[in-house]
Motif scaffolding. Structure first.
Motif, PDB file in Angstrom:
ATOM      1  N   THR A  83      70.927  -4.516  34.496  1.00 46.77           N
ATOM      2  CA  THR A  83      70.595  -3.094  34.867  1.00 46.77           C
ATOM      3  C   THR A  83      71.340  -2.369  35.535  1.00 46.77           C
ATOM      4  O   THR A  83      71.670  -2.822  36.895  1.00 46.77           O
ATOM      5  CB  THR A  83      68.878  -2.867  34.756  1.00 46.77           C
ATOM      6  OG1 THR A  83      68.465  -3.251  33.856  1.00 46.77           O
ATOM      7  CG2 THR A  83      68.492  -1.141  34.569  1.00 46.77           C
ATOM      8  N   TYR A 102      71.610   1.115  37.538  1.00 44.83           N
ATOM      9  CA  TYR A 102      71.147   2.393  38.328  1.00 44.83           C
ATOM     10  C   TYR A 102      71.524   3.035  38.580  1.00 44.83           C
ATOM     11  O   TYR A 102      73.077   2.350  39.855  1.00 44.83           O
ATOM     12  CB  TYR A 102      69.958   1.907  38.759  1.00 44.83           C
ATOM     13  CG  TYR A 102      68.911   0.826  38.331  1.00 44.83           C
ATOM     14  CD1 TYR A 102      67.477   1.357  37.937  1.00 44.83           C
ATOM     15  CD2 TYR A 102      68.452  -0.902  39.079  1.00 44.83           C
ATOM     16  CE1 TYR A 102      66.448   0.524  37.355  1.00 44.83           C
ATOM     17  CE2 TYR A 102      68.480  -0.971  38.148  1.00 44.83           C
ATOM     18  CZ  TYR A 102      66.652  -0.666  37.856  1.00 44.83           C
ATOM     19  OH  TYR A 102      66.063  -1.488  36.968  1.00 44.83           O
ATOM     20  N   CYS A 161      72.313   6.384  40.838  1.00 39.90           N
ATOM     21  CA  CYS A 161      71.379   7.670  41.382  1.00 39.90           C
ATOM     22  C   CYS A 161      72.383   9.010  40.897  1.00 39.90           C
ATOM     23  O   CYS A 161      73.726   9.288  41.354  1.00 39.90           O
ATOM     24  CB  CYS A 161      72.180   8.051  43.083  1.00 39.90           C
ATOM     25  SG  CYS A 161      71.294   8.871  43.585  1.00 39.90           S
ATOM     26  N   GLU A 198      70.613   2.655  33.390  1.00 39.79           N
ATOM     27  CA  GLU A 198      69.311   3.698  34.369  1.00 39.79           C
ATOM     28  C   GLU A 198      69.212   4.248  35.155  1.00 39.79           C
ATOM     29  O   GLU A 198      70.263   4.490  36.053  1.00 39.79           O
ATOM     30  CB  GLU A 198      68.243   2.956  34.143  1.00 39.79           C
ATOM     31  CG  GLU A 198      67.978   1.690  32.960  1.00 39.79           C
ATOM     32  CD  GLU A 198      66.907   2.510  31.513  1.00 39.79           C
ATOM     33  OE1 GLU A 198      66.641   4.131  32.207  1.00 39.79           O
ATOM     34  OE2 GLU A 198      67.150   2.082  30.948  1.00 39.79           O
ATOM     35  N   VAL A 249      68.534   7.376  37.583  1.00 41.61           N
ATOM     36  CA  VAL A 249      67.288   7.163  38.569  1.00 41.61           C
ATOM     37  C   VAL A 249      67.779   8.035  39.426  1.00 41.61           C
ATOM     38  O   VAL A 249      68.991   8.983  39.510  1.00 41.61           O
ATOM     39  CB  VAL A 249      67.297   5.734  39.386  1.00 41.61           C
ATOM     40  CG1 VAL A 249      66.887   5.086  38.922  1.00 41.61           C
ATOM     41  CG2 VAL A 249      68.928   5.133  40.411  1.00 41.61           C
TER      42      VAL A 249
END
Length: 127
Positions: free
Chosen positions: A6, A8, A10, A48, A50
């Protein structure tokens, strides 16, 4: 790799040249990564967004994690130009049993931009 990695991203990272009312560098990086992944699919990667990775002094920032592998946090990434480099680096990560890519095999952006390396979470004791 059986479990997907995954990535992530920002989305609140702000690049020094971001317009105050325009999209932030982190959001632009997410868009660039999604476009690059659509052009070159990788079954072993999820992206993903975030809201914050708390690395505000080193934008743009991403973290890569996978079960039973080391987690890495990278900063100082270009919001558009680094998408291919990030995905190339993650392909190398996916090709290792523990997530540790030899230093010389890492993209330069990963060698210079590493913020943290976090050990795998210990497996729960079955006893």
């Amino acid at each position: 790799m059986s479990d997907p990695a995954t990535l992530y991203v920002c989305t609140t990272c702000r690049s020094p040249d971001d317009a105050p009312d325009g999209p932030r560098g982190g959001a632009r990086l997410l868009d660039a990564l999604r476009a690059e992944l659509a052009a070159h699919p990788a079954a072993s990667l999820r992206i993903e967004p975030v809201e914050c990775l708390s690395v505000c002094k080193r934008p743009c920032t991403v973290a890569v994690a996978s079960a039973d592998r080391w987690t890495y946090v990278y900063g100082d990434l270009d919001p558009v130009a680094s998408a291919r480099t990030i995905l190339d680096g993650l392909a190398r990560y996916a090709g290792t049993p523990d997530g540790i890519v030899p230093w010389r095999e890492r993209p330069e952006a990963f060698r210079k931009g590493v913020v943290a390396r976090i050990p795998p979470f210990p497996a729960a004791d079955a006893g």
